[in-house]
Design an enzyme around this catalytic site. Structure first.
Site, PDB file in Angstrom:
ATOM      1  N   GLN A  60      35.543  39.165  43.029  1.00 46.47           N
ATOM      2  CA  GLN A  60      34.178  39.578  42.668  1.00 46.47           C
ATOM      3  C   GLN A  60      33.469  38.507  41.835  1.00 46.47           C
ATOM      4  O   GLN A  60      32.246  38.398  41.877  1.00 46.47           O
ATOM      5  CB  GLN A  60      34.206  40.896  41.874  1.00 46.47           C
ATOM      6  CG  GLN A  60      34.549  42.125  42.686  1.00 46.47           C
ATOM      7  CD  GLN A  60      36.032  42.419  42.673  1.00 46.47           C
ATOM      8  OE1 GLN A  60      36.856  41.527  42.538  1.00 46.47           O
ATOM      9  NE2 GLN A  60      36.398  43.689  42.822  1.00 46.47           N
ATOM     10  N   ASP A  94      34.688  50.060  33.151  1.00 48.77           N
ATOM     11  CA  ASP A  94      34.740  51.177  34.113  1.00 48.77           C
ATOM     12  C   ASP A  94      34.928  52.510  33.425  1.00 48.77           C
ATOM     13  O   ASP A  94      34.524  53.562  33.944  1.00 48.77           O
ATOM     14  CB  ASP A  94      35.857  50.941  35.128  1.00 48.77           C
ATOM     15  CG  ASP A  94      35.428  49.862  36.101  1.00 48.77           C
ATOM     16  OD1 ASP A  94      35.586  48.683  35.774  1.00 48.77           O
ATOM     17  OD2 ASP A  94      34.874  50.222  37.164  1.00 48.77           O
ATOM     18  N   ARG A 129      30.288  48.640  44.716  1.00 52.89           N
ATOM     19  CA  ARG A 129      31.312  48.722  43.679  1.00 52.89           C
ATOM     20  C   ARG A 129      30.658  48.431  42.325  1.00 52.89           C
ATOM     21  O   ARG A 129      29.486  48.070  42.257  1.00 52.89           O
ATOM     22  CB  ARG A 129      32.516  47.820  43.965  1.00 52.89           C
ATOM     23  CG  ARG A 129      32.302  46.557  44.735  1.00 52.89           C
ATOM     24  CD  ARG A 129      31.487  45.500  44.036  1.00 52.89           C
ATOM     25  NE  ARG A 129      31.986  45.234  42.705  1.00 52.89           N
ATOM     26  CZ  ARG A 129      31.289  44.735  41.712  1.00 52.89           C
ATOM     27  NH1 ARG A 129      29.991  44.456  41.875  1.00 52.89           N
ATOM     28  NH2 ARG A 129      31.796  44.515  40.533  1.00 52.89           N
ATOM     29  N   GLY A 130      31.477  48.585  41.256  1.00 53.93           N
ATOM     30  CA  GLY A 130      30.911  48.467  39.920  1.00 53.93           C
ATOM     31  C   GLY A 130      30.579  49.869  39.443  1.00 53.93           C
ATOM     32  O   GLY A 130      29.943  50.647  40.180  1.00 53.93           O
ATOM     33  N   ALA A 131      31.006  50.197  38.218  1.00 58.23           N
ATOM     34  CA  ALA A 131      30.956  51.587  37.753  1.00 58.23           C
ATOM     35  C   ALA A 131      29.571  52.258  37.891  1.00 58.23           C
ATOM     36  O   ALA A 131      29.466  53.323  38.512  1.00 58.23           O
ATOM     37  CB  ALA A 131      31.478  51.656  36.317  1.00 58.23           C
ATOM     38  N   ASN A 148      38.733  47.937  32.531  1.00 57.93           N
ATOM     39  CA  ASN A 148      37.853  47.058  33.313  1.00 57.93           C
ATOM     40  C   ASN A 148      38.727  46.317  34.320  1.00 57.93           C
ATOM     41  O   ASN A 148      39.953  46.523  34.362  1.00 57.93           O
ATOM     42  CB  ASN A 148      37.097  46.087  32.391  1.00 57.93           C
ATOM     43  CG  ASN A 148      35.976  45.367  33.118  1.00 57.93           C
ATOM     44  OD1 ASN A 148      35.162  46.000  33.810  1.00 57.93           O
ATOM     45  ND2 ASN A 148      35.920  44.055  33.030  1.00 57.93           N
ATOM     46  N   LYS A 149      38.116  45.497  35.124  1.00 58.23           N
ATOM     47  CA  LYS A 149      38.820  44.804  36.204  1.00 58.23           C
ATOM     48  C   LYS A 149      40.106  44.145  35.717  1.00 58.23           C
ATOM     49  O   LYS A 149      40.134  43.563  34.631  1.00 58.23           O
ATOM     50  CB  LYS A 149      37.871  43.762  36.804  1.00 58.23           C
ATOM     51  CG  LYS A 149      38.401  42.919  37.927  1.00 58.23           C
ATOM     52  CD  LYS A 149      38.988  43.719  39.061  1.00 58.23           C
ATOM     53  CE  LYS A 149      38.045  44.712  39.657  1.00 58.23           C
ATOM     54  NZ  LYS A 149      38.721  45.691  40.563  1.00 58.23           N
ATOM     55  N   ARG A 200      37.218  56.867  44.473  1.00 59.42           N
ATOM     56  CA  ARG A 200      37.885  55.926  43.550  1.00 59.42           C
ATOM     57  C   ARG A 200      38.126  56.663  42.220  1.00 59.42           C
ATOM     58  O   ARG A 200      37.275  57.441  41.788  1.00 59.42           O
ATOM     59  CB  ARG A 200      37.023  54.669  43.315  1.00 59.42           C
ATOM     60  CG  ARG A 200      36.875  53.802  44.564  1.00 59.42           C
ATOM     61  CD  ARG A 200      36.237  52.467  44.244  1.00 59.42           C
ATOM     62  NE  ARG A 200      37.174  51.536  43.643  1.00 59.42           N
ATOM     63  CZ  ARG A 200      36.820  50.352  43.141  1.00 59.42           C
ATOM     64  NH1 ARG A 200      35.560  49.976  43.129  1.00 59.42           N
ATOM     65  NH2 ARG A 200      37.733  49.538  42.631  1.00 59.42           N
TER      66      ARG A 200
HETATM   67  O1  MRU Z   1      36.677  47.102  41.626  1.00 56.43           O
HETATM   68  P1  MRU Z   1      35.259  46.900  41.157  1.00 56.43           P
HETATM   69  O2  MRU Z   1      34.619  45.685  41.742  1.00 56.43           O
HETATM   70  O3  MRU Z   1      34.444  48.157  41.319  1.00 56.43           O
HETATM   71  O4  MRU Z   1      35.392  46.635  39.599  1.00 56.43           O
HETATM   72  C1  MRU Z   1      34.225  46.462  38.857  1.00 56.43           C
HETATM   73  C2  MRU Z   1      34.457  46.124  37.435  1.00 56.43           C
HETATM   74  O5  MRU Z   1      35.559  46.107  36.948  1.00 56.43           O
HETATM   75  C3  MRU Z   1      33.217  45.909  36.594  1.00 56.43           C
HETATM   76  O6  MRU Z   1      33.471  44.982  35.597  1.00 56.43           O
HETATM   77  C4  MRU Z   1      32.811  47.244  35.942  1.00 56.43           C
HETATM   78  O7  MRU Z   1      32.674  48.231  36.912  1.00 56.43           O
HETATM   79  C5  MRU Z   1      31.559  47.119  35.178  1.00 56.43           C
HETATM   80  S1  MRU Z   1      30.144  47.014  36.221  1.00 56.43           S
HETATM   81  C6  MRU Z   1      28.720  47.007  35.310  1.00 56.43           C
END
Ligand code: MRU
Length: 367
Positions: free
Chosen positions: A217, A258, A67-69, A268-269, A110
Site C-alpha cells: 500500500q 484501524d 481499504r483503509g479504516a 494498524n498495518k 474484514r
Molecule cells: O489492509 P488495509 O490497506 O485496509 O490497511 C490500512 C491501514 O492499516 C491504514 O493505515 C489504516 O486503515 C488507517 S487509514 C486512514
C-alpha cells in the site's frame, strides 16, 4: 493544490474545493450503485468499479478494492443503503428481515477496522429508530445516513489535518507506513491529511514511505497519492526504516489506525509496531492520526483487537509471481498492535490527544 485555511466558513469551502479538485474519488454514491476506485490496480491503472448490490460491496472490501479504516466504514454504510434500495417489498417487517443478510455479509468482510462495525451500527440505529416508518421513508433515511457518514468523514479528516499540521516543521523528514490518505478515507486522509494541511500552509518537507509488504500500500498507493500532490516522497522497503531513521534523520513518524483501544494501544498495518519500537530507540516522536470513530472504548487494551490473517499467497507471491518454495508454511497477519507506551500523541478531529490516553479518549468520545 494549495490553499490556506483560516476561518470555519473558509474551511468548509476549501473542503468542497479540495474534493472537486481531487484527482481521484475513492468512493461515490451513484444512481447505478456504489462507485469505487479499484485500489488493487493502482498505480498502473485508474479504474472504477460499480458495485450494484451489497454482496459486491462486501467483496470489494474483502479483496481490498477499497481499504483503509474510514473508507471501509463509508463503503459498509453505502452497501446497506444499496441493499435497501433493491428490496421490492412495501412491508416494513419484510424489508427489515431482508436487510439482515446484507448486514451480516458486510460485517464479515474484514475484522480489524472498527469503523466498519461503527458505520453498520449507525445504519442499524436508523432502521430501528421508528417502527412506524414506511419502507420508502426507511430507504430515504438509510441513504441519507450513508451520505452523512461520507460527508462527515471528509470534514473530520480536514479537522485532523488542521490540528496535526502544527506538529510539522519546515524541512522535516517524515516517515509514514501503509496508506492513510484520501484513498483510505472518503477523501483527504488522516495521516496524509495532516501532511496536506501543513503543505497547504506553505511548509516544505520530505516524506519517506515504507513499501508495506505484503500488499504494498505504501509503494502503490501512498507514493502515488503524494506524487499527485507534488509532495516530495522517497520510497524505501520496510526493512530500511530503522537505518533511514539513523542515517537520514527522520524527525517524525506519522501513521493511521484501524482500531484504538481505550488505553491508546493501536492496531494498524503490520510493520507499524516495529516502526514504533525503532522510533523510540532513536528518540523520534511517533504519532497516530485517526478519527474518533476508530476509538473502541469497549476494549481495555490492544489484546482484544481481532487481527485479520490473510491468504498465504500474499506472502509467497509478489504481484502474482511465486517467490517462495511450494508448500512453505506462512504466517500473514494484516495488522499489529502498537502499545500505547510508544505513541506520543493521537491526532483526532477533536484535537491532539496526549497521555494519559485512557482519560482523554473517554472524554473526547463522550463529548
Ligand atoms: O489492509 P488495509 O490497506 O485496509 O490497511 C490500512 C491501514 O492499516 C491504514 O493505515 C489504516 O486503515 C488507517 S487509514 C486512514
Amino acid at each position: 493544490m494549495r490553499f490556506k485555511v483560516r476561518g470555519k466558513e473558509e474551511m468548509a469551502s476549501n473542503l468542497k474545493r479540495w474534493y472537486t479538485l481531487m484527482k481521484f474519488k475513492t468512493i461515490e454514491w451513484k444512481k447505478e450503485g456504489v462507485r469505487i476506485l479499484d485500489q488493487r490496480r493502482l498505480p498502473q491503472e485508474v479504474r472504477y468499479i460499480d458495485c450494484k448490490d451489497a454482496s459486491s460491496v462486501a467483496g470489494a472490501i474483502r479483496t481490498l478494492a477499497i481499504r483503509g479504516a474510514p473508507a471501509i466504514g463509508v463503503a459498509a454504510a453505502m452497501g446497506i443503503a444499496l441493499a435497501a434500495r433493491k428490496i421490492r417489498s412495501h412491508r416494513p417487517d419484510v424489508f427489515r428481515k431482508n436487510l439482515e443478510g446484507a448486514f451480516q455479509e458486510i460485517r464479515q468482510a474484514r475484522p480489524t477496522a472498527v469503523n466498519l462495525f461503527w458505520a453498520l451500527d449507525r445504519m442499524k440505529r436508523i432502521l430501528d429508530q421508528d417502527l412506524a416508518l414506511s419502507v420508502d421513508d426507511l430507504k430515504g433515511r438509510l441513504e441519507a445516513e450513508a451520505l452523512k457518514i461520507f460527508e462527515e468523514d471528509l470534514k473530520v479528516n480536514q479537522k485532523i489535518g488542521e490540528h496535526g499540521k502544527n506538529l510539522i516543521q519546515d524541512g522535516d523528514r517524515i516517515l509514514t507506513h501503509c496508506n492513510a490518505g484520501g484513498l483510505a478515507t472518503a477523501g483527504y486522509g488522516t495521516a496524509l491529511g495532516v501532511l496536506y494541511a501543513a503543505w497547504s500552509e506553505g511548509k516544505r518537507f520530505r516524506v519517506f514511505v515504507d513499501e508495506t509488504r505484503p500488499l504494498l500500500q505504501g509503494a502503490r498507493l501512498t507514493a502515488w497519492e503524494l506524487m499527485q500532490e507534488k509532495i516530495p516522497v522517497t520510497l524505501i522497503t520496510d526493512n530500511m526504516a530503522p537505518w533511514v531513521m539513523k542515517k537520514v534523520g527522520i524527525n517524525l513518524v506519522l501513521v493511521g489506525a484501524d482500531r484504538i483501544a481505550r488505553n491508546g494501544d493501536t492496531a494498524n498495518k503490520i510493520g507499524t509496531y516495529g516502526l514504533a519500537i525503532s522510533s523510540k530507540w532513536h528518540g523520534i516522536p511517533f504519532y497516530v492520526a485517526a478519527p474518533t470513530s476508530t476509538v473502541d472504548l469497549d476494549l481495555a487494551n490492544g489484546l482484544g483487537i481481532p487481527i485479520e490473517e490473510r491468504d498465504p499467497a500474499e506472502v509467497t507471491h509478489v504481484q502474482g509471481k511465486q517467490i517462495a518454495p511450494m508448500g512453505i508454511k506462512t504466517f500473514n497477519p494484516a495488522f499489529d498492535i502498537t502499545p500505547q507506551f510508544f505513541i506520543k500523541a493521537i491526532i483526532t478531529e477533536k484535537g491532539i490527544i496526549r497521555k494519559p490516553f485512557l482519560r482523554h479518549l473517554k472524554r473526547i468520545k463522550a463529548g
